[in-house]
Design an enzyme around this catalytic site. Structure first.
Site, PDB file in Angstrom:
ATOM      1  CE  LYS A  51      45.127  48.461  41.347  1.00 53.34           C
ATOM      2  NZ  LYS A  51      45.524  49.791  42.390  1.00 53.34           N
ATOM      3  CG  ASP A 110      45.491  55.768  41.931  1.00 51.29           C
ATOM      4  OD1 ASP A 110      46.609  55.207  41.916  1.00 51.29           O
ATOM      5  OD2 ASP A 110      45.089  57.049  41.100  1.00 51.29           O
ATOM      6  CD  GLU A 166      43.997  52.528  40.289  1.00 57.01           C
ATOM      7  OE1 GLU A 166      45.325  52.241  39.526  1.00 57.01           O
ATOM      8  OE2 GLU A 166      44.412  52.302  41.531  1.00 57.01           O
TER       9      GLU A 166
END
Length: 293
Positions: free
Chosen positions: A20, A22, A152
């Protein structure tokens, strides 16, 4: 297509895992030219001139704009210096360069790919060799690896899932190593001591069935320059009464709930207060109506 927040699925063999990133969501449109748009259709083309056509003539690519720190990790703080600039100059381009992380392919050479399964779209994307970060088997320990590297989290995507624009679907699940969320700024608490005469903390709200509900105040994560910039942005929005539907302690300065920010936090209390919130920055790519409980 948007992800829901949650835990890693139990049937992990049916999913692929991606890091993921950021950053800011961005879609590249290639059709005899180059156009970059945000989630709500805003034109980002001049904002991020580093994004190239990858040598492709007819494609639509989904991905994330990130700014990497010296260790190669996405830094939302660094991206803050760029995301408000509609036409950045050479100095900002040199100080805070951005990188595009492609993760999906929606259209290629005249053919829409929305109904293809995720695994097939990713295979086509990888064949283009445009620097798309890899995805991993659902059974891999990618979540722990991202935690160890200060990232993240991950996004788990069903291998057989189609792409549905504008839909927040459980086919995609975002799993974070720490909790972050958007909040609407409804006012600010005057500072004391070193912050006397300025902002001490921001008052945060989210929308519920009862209107905008106060969920706490955030006073950490700011630099002096950030607080000065926020004061200038909030000044034209000041109003004479609280925009919150519930009671807020202290004597505060109120503003129209038009700005969205992002905070990290440890938990939500039974009274709907965010514990230990830390400011991460404004989110101009979000609209207040999206910020719900």
């Amino acid at each position: 297509m948007l992800a829901v927040a949650g835990d890693l699925p139990a049937d992990r063999d049916l999913y692929g895992l991606e890091v993921k990133w950021d950053g800011i969501r961005a879609v590249i449109h290639l059709d005899g030219g180059l156009r970059v748009t945000g989630r709500h259709g805003a034109d980002y083309t001049r904002r991020y001139p580093e994004i190239s056509s990858f040598g492709l003539k007819n494609a639509v690519i989904d991905g994330e704009v990130v700014s990497l720190d010296r260790l190669g990790r996405p830094s939302f703080e660094r991206l803050q210096h760029r995301m408000h600039l509609t036409d950045p100059g050479p100095r900002m381009l040199a100080l805070y360069p951005v990188t595009y992380m492609p993760f999906d392919l929606l259209y290629l050479d005249g053919t829409p790919l929305f109904d293809l399964p995720y695994r097939d779209r990713r295979a086509l994307l990888d064949e283009l060799d445009i620097g798309a970060p890899p995805y991993f088997p659902g059974e891999s320990d990618l979540l722990s690896a991202t935690s160890a590297q200060g990232l993240e989290g991950v996004v788990a995507k069903r291998l057989d899932s189609p792409y549905r624009p504008g839909v927040r679907s459980p086919w995609w699940v975002k799993v974070k190593n720490f909790s972050t969320r958007e909040v609407v700024i409804g006012g600010w608490k005057p500072g004391k001591g070193r912050r006397s005469g300025g902002i001490g903390s921001l008052l945060m709200g989210v929308f519920t069935g009862h209107g905008m509900t106060y969920v706490g105040h955030v006073g950490t994560g700011f630099t002096d320059a950030t607080l000065d910039a926020l004061r200038a942005v909030l000044a034209p929005l000041e109003i004479d009464r609280s925009p919150f539907s519930n009671a807020v302690p202290w004597r505060n300065r109120w503003v129209r709930p038009e700005l969205v920010g992002e905070v990290a936090y440890t938990m939500v209390t039974d009274e709907l207060r965010l514990r230990h919130p830390v400011w991460r920055g404004l989110r101009p790519d979000k609209v207040p109506a999206e910020v719900v409980l």
